[in-house]
Design an enzyme around this catalytic site. Structure first.
Site, PDB file in Angstrom:
ATOM      1  N   SER A  13      16.070 -18.029  22.612  1.00 49.55           N
ATOM      2  CA  SER A  13      17.308 -17.307  22.888  1.00 49.55           C
ATOM      3  C   SER A  13      18.500 -18.218  22.660  1.00 49.55           C
ATOM      4  O   SER A  13      18.676 -19.229  23.347  1.00 49.55           O
ATOM      5  CB  SER A  13      17.328 -16.802  24.326  1.00 49.55           C
ATOM      6  OG  SER A  13      18.628 -16.327  24.619  1.00 49.55           O
ATOM      7  N   HIS A  38      16.446 -14.790  19.170  1.00 52.16           N
ATOM      8  CA  HIS A  38      16.882 -13.790  20.133  1.00 52.16           C
ATOM      9  C   HIS A  38      18.384 -13.984  20.371  1.00 52.16           C
ATOM     10  O   HIS A  38      18.838 -15.080  20.706  1.00 52.16           O
ATOM     11  CB  HIS A  38      16.095 -13.961  21.431  1.00 52.16           C
ATOM     12  CG  HIS A  38      16.353 -12.894  22.443  1.00 52.16           C
ATOM     13  ND1 HIS A  38      15.772 -11.641  22.378  1.00 52.16           N
ATOM     14  CD2 HIS A  38      17.142 -12.884  23.543  1.00 52.16           C
ATOM     15  CE1 HIS A  38      16.187 -10.911  23.409  1.00 52.16           C
ATOM     16  NE2 HIS A  38      17.019 -11.640  24.129  1.00 52.16           N
ATOM     17  N   MET A  42      26.479  -9.344  25.305  1.00 57.04           N
ATOM     18  CA  MET A  42      26.871  -8.830  26.633  1.00 57.04           C
ATOM     19  C   MET A  42      28.324  -8.376  26.600  1.00 57.04           C
ATOM     20  O   MET A  42      29.168  -9.049  26.007  1.00 57.04           O
ATOM     21  CB  MET A  42      26.709  -9.931  27.680  1.00 57.04           C
ATOM     22  CG  MET A  42      25.332 -10.571  27.682  1.00 57.04           C
ATOM     23  SD  MET A  42      25.132 -11.703  29.060  1.00 57.04           S
ATOM     24  CE  MET A  42      23.549 -12.470  28.626  1.00 57.04           C
ATOM     25  N   MET A  73      23.134  -5.844  25.648  1.00 53.62           N
ATOM     26  CA  MET A  73      23.369  -5.543  27.069  1.00 53.62           C
ATOM     27  C   MET A  73      24.774  -4.966  27.156  1.00 53.62           C
ATOM     28  O   MET A  73      25.708  -5.602  27.662  1.00 53.62           O
ATOM     29  CB  MET A  73      23.193  -6.828  27.894  1.00 53.62           C
ATOM     30  CG  MET A  73      21.727  -7.244  28.010  1.00 53.62           C
ATOM     31  SD  MET A  73      21.514  -8.989  28.422  1.00 53.62           S
ATOM     32  CE  MET A  73      21.562  -9.679  26.768  1.00 53.62           C
ATOM     33  N   MET A 146      12.251  -6.793  30.839  1.00 55.43           N
ATOM     34  CA  MET A 146      13.043  -7.915  31.373  1.00 55.43           C
ATOM     35  C   MET A 146      12.357  -8.503  32.602  1.00 55.43           C
ATOM     36  O   MET A 146      11.966  -7.767  33.511  1.00 55.43           O
ATOM     37  CB  MET A 146      14.445  -7.441  31.770  1.00 55.43           C
ATOM     38  CG  MET A 146      15.357  -7.037  30.628  1.00 55.43           C
ATOM     39  SD  MET A 146      15.751  -8.356  29.465  1.00 55.43           S
ATOM     40  CE  MET A 146      16.533  -9.572  30.531  1.00 55.43           C
TER      41      MET A 146
END
Ligand code: DX5
Ligand code: ZN
Length: 232
Positions: A13, A38, A42, A73, A146
């Site tokens: 990530s 990844h 957000m 997200m 998650m």
């Protein structure tokens, strides 16, 4: 293809990388064997944090050789589908919590496919039951379970979500099952044993100097756990 034949994929990530050296960080984990990157997006609304948007994803895509696994997200994923498709998202994942019902899930998935996204994923927060996606699995290439509440890297793994992965495999879901949040040498094997094939790790990979060695260790530990689970 039966899910057990899906190769384990390690997806570092980028949230935990040094953003001032993005291209070098991407190249470093690729040399170390990363399968996907990844990318955490957000919006400061769906989650209490802000990260990056399409222009930065586009530049990551320009320097990356491996596919971008973009985790949205954000509250209104359909609105930005085209921007992320153009930016080079290979996997584009939205959260089921932003959808009122199954029709809304199908409509977002369709919006992603209409703009040419190769793979569509859906993410579930730790407190969202897996049954929430039971009737829409046919529309999805990937389910992201998650294992922390989204928003920040470096949080503690929540083992109580593992039964969702088992549920998906027991119910015959043969697409990708991804886990994200708190994966490390101790917790990633549990995810692989439960049936996850895409394993995201931020701080566990970017937080060490020798990323190649860590990716090797994670992959080996995951493969061993999957093999042991298959024997049991
Ligand atoms: C959390 C993000 C994760 C995060 C994982 O909101 O979705 O992708 O970067 O970081 P670690 O592996 O450090 O928990
Ligand atoms: Zn993520």
């Amino acid at each position: 293809m039966p899910w057990k034949e899906l190769p384990l994929r390690i997806a570092p990530s980028l949230l935990s990388c040094d953003f001032a050296r993005l291209a070098e960080e991407v190249a470093d984990v690729e040399a170390g064997g990363a399968d996907w990157h990844h990318v955490d997006v957000m919006d400061g609304h769906f989650v209490p944090n802000l990260t990056i948007g399409p222009p930065v994803v586009k530049r990551i895509h320009a320097v990356a050789k491996q596919p971008l696994d973009v985790h949205l997200m954000i509250t209104d994923p359909a609105r930005y589908a085209e921007a992320f498709a153009r930016a080079g998202a290979h996997v584009l994942t939205f959260h089921v919590e932003v959808c009122a019902d199954d029709a809304a899930v199908r409509s977002v998935a369709r919006a992603f496919r209409d703009v040419g996204v190769p793979m569509v994923g859906i993410a579930l927060n730790p407190d969202t039951p897996v049954e929430r996606v039971a009737d829409v699995l046919d529309a999805l290439d990937l389910v992201l379970v998650m294992s922390v509440f989204p928003g920040f890297g470096g949080q503690r793994f929540m083992p109580e979500v593992l039964p969702k992965v088992v549920w998906l495999r027991e119910h015959g879901y043969a697409g990708h099952v991804e886990m994200d949040g708190g994966l490390n040498l101790e917790t990633l094997p549990r995810c692989a044993a439960a049936g996850a094939d895409v394993l995201v790790a931020g701080s566990a990979i970017y937080g060490v100097a020798d990323r190649a060695r860590r990716i090797r260790e994670l992959r080996a530990a995951g493969a061993a756990a999957r093999a042991a689970a298959a024997q049991a």
